[in-house]
Design an enzyme around this catalytic site. Sequence first.
Site, PDB file in Angstrom:
ATOM      1  N   ASP A  31      -6.440  74.041  11.487  1.00  0.00           N
ATOM      2  CA  ASP A  31      -6.212  72.713  12.055  1.00  0.00           C
ATOM      3  C   ASP A  31      -6.919  71.721  11.148  1.00  0.00           C
ATOM      4  O   ASP A  31      -8.149  71.704  11.082  1.00  0.00           O
ATOM      5  CB  ASP A  31      -6.766  72.633  13.477  1.00  0.00           C
ATOM      6  CG  ASP A  31      -6.605  71.237  14.066  1.00  0.00           C
ATOM      7  OD1 ASP A  31      -6.591  70.245  13.303  1.00  0.00           O
ATOM      8  OD2 ASP A  31      -6.510  71.124  15.299  1.00  0.00           O
ATOM      9  N   HIS A 146     -16.916  61.374  23.284  1.00  0.00           N
ATOM     10  CA  HIS A 146     -15.495  61.016  23.474  1.00  0.00           C
ATOM     11  C   HIS A 146     -14.924  61.572  24.773  1.00  0.00           C
ATOM     12  O   HIS A 146     -13.845  61.185  25.192  1.00  0.00           O
ATOM     13  CB  HIS A 146     -14.637  61.558  22.316  1.00  0.00           C
ATOM     14  CG  HIS A 146     -15.004  60.999  20.980  1.00  0.00           C
ATOM     15  ND1 HIS A 146     -15.021  59.648  20.727  1.00  0.00           N
ATOM     16  CD2 HIS A 146     -15.383  61.608  19.822  1.00  0.00           C
ATOM     17  CE1 HIS A 146     -15.404  59.445  19.468  1.00  0.00           C
ATOM     18  NE2 HIS A 146     -15.631  60.617  18.905  1.00  0.00           N
ATOM     19  N   ASP A 183     -23.199  56.931  16.282  1.00  0.00           N
ATOM     20  CA  ASP A 183     -22.123  57.721  15.674  1.00  0.00           C
ATOM     21  C   ASP A 183     -21.075  56.739  15.119  1.00  0.00           C
ATOM     22  O   ASP A 183     -20.939  55.629  15.605  1.00  0.00           O
ATOM     23  CB  ASP A 183     -21.508  58.605  16.777  1.00  0.00           C
ATOM     24  CG  ASP A 183     -20.447  59.572  16.277  1.00  0.00           C
ATOM     25  OD1 ASP A 183     -19.359  59.106  15.885  1.00  0.00           O
ATOM     26  OD2 ASP A 183     -20.679  60.802  16.292  1.00  0.00           O
ATOM     27  N   HIS A 185     -17.835  56.931  15.228  1.00  0.00           N
ATOM     28  CA  HIS A 185     -16.637  56.775  16.065  1.00  0.00           C
ATOM     29  C   HIS A 185     -17.037  56.090  17.365  1.00  0.00           C
ATOM     30  O   HIS A 185     -18.160  56.240  17.829  1.00  0.00           O
ATOM     31  CB  HIS A 185     -16.025  58.139  16.399  1.00  0.00           C
ATOM     32  CG  HIS A 185     -15.582  58.910  15.196  1.00  0.00           C
ATOM     33  ND1 HIS A 185     -16.384  59.840  14.564  1.00  0.00           N
ATOM     34  CD2 HIS A 185     -14.416  58.870  14.498  1.00  0.00           C
ATOM     35  CE1 HIS A 185     -15.721  60.342  13.526  1.00  0.00           C
ATOM     36  NE2 HIS A 185     -14.533  59.773  13.464  1.00  0.00           N
ATOM     37  N   ASP A 276     -22.420  60.757  11.334  1.00  0.00           N
ATOM     38  CA  ASP A 276     -21.274  60.512  10.462  1.00  0.00           C
ATOM     39  C   ASP A 276     -21.268  59.038  10.030  1.00  0.00           C
ATOM     40  O   ASP A 276     -20.426  58.609   9.257  1.00  0.00           O
ATOM     41  CB  ASP A 276     -19.953  60.892  11.143  1.00  0.00           C
ATOM     42  CG  ASP A 276     -19.913  60.515  12.609  1.00  0.00           C
ATOM     43  OD1 ASP A 276     -20.813  59.775  13.068  1.00  0.00           O
ATOM     44  OD2 ASP A 276     -18.991  60.967  13.316  1.00  0.00           O
ATOM     45  N   TYR A 316     -20.807  65.205   9.515  1.00  0.00           N
ATOM     46  CA  TYR A 316     -19.993  66.270   8.918  1.00  0.00           C
ATOM     47  C   TYR A 316     -20.306  66.550   7.460  1.00  0.00           C
ATOM     48  O   TYR A 316     -19.692  67.416   6.865  1.00  0.00           O
ATOM     49  CB  TYR A 316     -18.499  65.948   9.127  1.00  0.00           C
ATOM     50  CG  TYR A 316     -18.243  65.704  10.589  1.00  0.00           C
ATOM     51  CD1 TYR A 316     -18.192  66.776  11.483  1.00  0.00           C
ATOM     52  CD2 TYR A 316     -18.179  64.412  11.113  1.00  0.00           C
ATOM     53  CE1 TYR A 316     -18.040  66.569  12.853  1.00  0.00           C
ATOM     54  CE2 TYR A 316     -18.032  64.198  12.479  1.00  0.00           C
ATOM     55  CZ  TYR A 316     -17.968  65.280  13.342  1.00  0.00           C
ATOM     56  OH  TYR A 316     -17.850  65.071  14.693  1.00  0.00           O
TER      57      TYR A 316
END
Length: 694
Positions: A31, A146, A183, A185, A276, A316
Amino acid sequence: GFLSCLLGVMASGTALVYDDEMTNHKLLWEDPICTIEVPARLSSCYENLRRYNLVERCMSVPVREGTEEEIMLVHSLDYLEAVKKTPKMNEEELRKASADYDAVFFHPTTYRCAKLAVGAALQLVDAVMSGTTHNGMALVRPPGHHSQRNAANGFCVFNNVAIAAKYAQRKYGVQRVLIVDWDIHHGQGIQYIFEEDPSVLYFSWHRFEHQRYWPSLRESDYDAVGRGKGEGFNINVPWNKVGMKNADYLAAFLHVLLPVAFEFDPELVLVSAGYDSGIGDPEGQMNATPECFAHLTHFLMHLAKGKLCAVLEGGYHLKSLSESVCMTIRTLLGDLLPSLSGEMKPCLSALESIHDVRAAHKSYWKCLSCEDLTPLKDLSTKLCQLGEGEGVQTSTPLMNQLGAGKTNRDEAAKTDKFLELHMKEVLSLEPPFKTAVAVAEGNADLLPSSVQIEMDGDSEELKAIVREFAAEFVKEEKVLNVLGNMLAVLEKIVNKKVTGGLVVSPEASISSALALKHCRNLGLQKVLCVCVGDMDMRTDLDDGKVLLINICGKQSEQANTKYRISLNWKEDAERSTFSSALFGFILPVAYSYQPDLMVIAVGSKQTLGPNGIALLFSFLQGLAQSRILAVIQNTEVQLLEAIAKPLTGDLTACFGTCAPASQENMRMVKGLQEQLQQEWNMLQCSVNVSVAER
């Protein structure tokens, strides 16, 4: 409340919650989106903590499973039942279950790991709220910010931090929780859970790029401020371009988060600590270096009497992630802060975002109420992007184009190399926290026992320097000794034998002028001198080797210049309002200047009171590797405490109740910002011209 301040905080140390069982959760099939959320994210952080000997300095707290009842503080029974079925599924069924959600994968161990991630966050809240430790960090997977009431999303299964907030409210009666999500996001899961709840203030900055970047939601923009009773309690800082640096993150804290957070006055701070947003990350593509997270952490430790729980989210690039985690934990432990690297100048796009957020929130927060801001009609980044086609980018990573694999490996290797060198430089800090203090013999017992007392002011060489400098003033042997003592301490600080010093002197302005002159003789290039109280400082101040900020009750006759600034501050007798001058003016200027050493002089008629003084000393610890010489005229016990605690690295300083400043004070800060923002770029917090004029 001075004694209660001392007694109220008996906690010591930093909790570390970790269990390698959470590395079992992994992707079983191909993926391209989920491939980056690997078990090594967790193990590399722990290994790096070991390498720096940080594990043994923390208090190890065991994980436990979050209970179904705890998970249902946030999630629906239907969703919990759906996740509960996954351990018995085969690979085909797991794939199918994962496909129900956006960017999520299930493994037979996922349910167990997700329960441990929740439990780890709750164990951390227990350690901090019960007073067992001051603060701490939970290293967990899967991440949480999330995930929503009814859905897994973006690698997240249960919303660890949201559950922790509800748990703290239920179990400890905490009335106000601040959640800081750094973060890269948007933690839309946390936003949805609390958007109508005024007891939780949620702050998130995130890569947005005009809604082109995942999760590509309209409600991630700056004008999503919360709803109903929760209006004003949701703060989104959208980054509309990549490449944001330390100065951009710092500006968002100084001009948005910190003023509002101090006004909100939380009883617990939770950090959705995703890295990240750090340099080299393939997702964020930002440029903040690991020590930036040390400074962000240091700022947040001044809230909620230091009760801070950081819970891992994304990150990451393994080296960038693990170095940043180590910087965060070092700061929680009270280690010295390395100087923040990079040019201290926020970029135009960051300023536009900060401007818009302040405009959107000015009717909700007194600290922003003086702003005559309206949201910008056109953004510099919007113009650049019009030519690029308006397609919304939906995939999570930006690296899913063909052939991107190799360039990413090259980029990652480049970041590894950079960080290898950068961290060596950053961590060459010596000495750790030890403070030499020169005080008159009678006052030595006022100071904590960890403090070295200096009494070698009778060196003839130093006395000669004193005589030459202040012949008409120094008639008595006693005064000569005090000043000699002060120079001895100053030399120890400059030679890095100790971090800071405290000198009680009968004449603060003469003493600090002498200290500044001696700094020059010792070859220091940049010294920040902050004088509190009415002082007449005579010193040659135009070559930039000294930056003088005078905080006093009366208006100065001299006009402000780049290196000589007078802050006419009238402090409220009841509550400390000084934080607005600190975030709006003093810290932006100090970070822009980046001094090698600081001299802070507290003279007569000082208008800040012990709380304001403690705040000033504590926040300035982030600069010049905490090298501070404090010169005080008055030995009142409360004042000595307010200074000695931050100087000796004691994290329990008490800042009283902070309140928004008077209109008069706010206008004064605003005027100084406008007058000096071209000289000191970190003062910029709005964009006054349209893109067309630029």
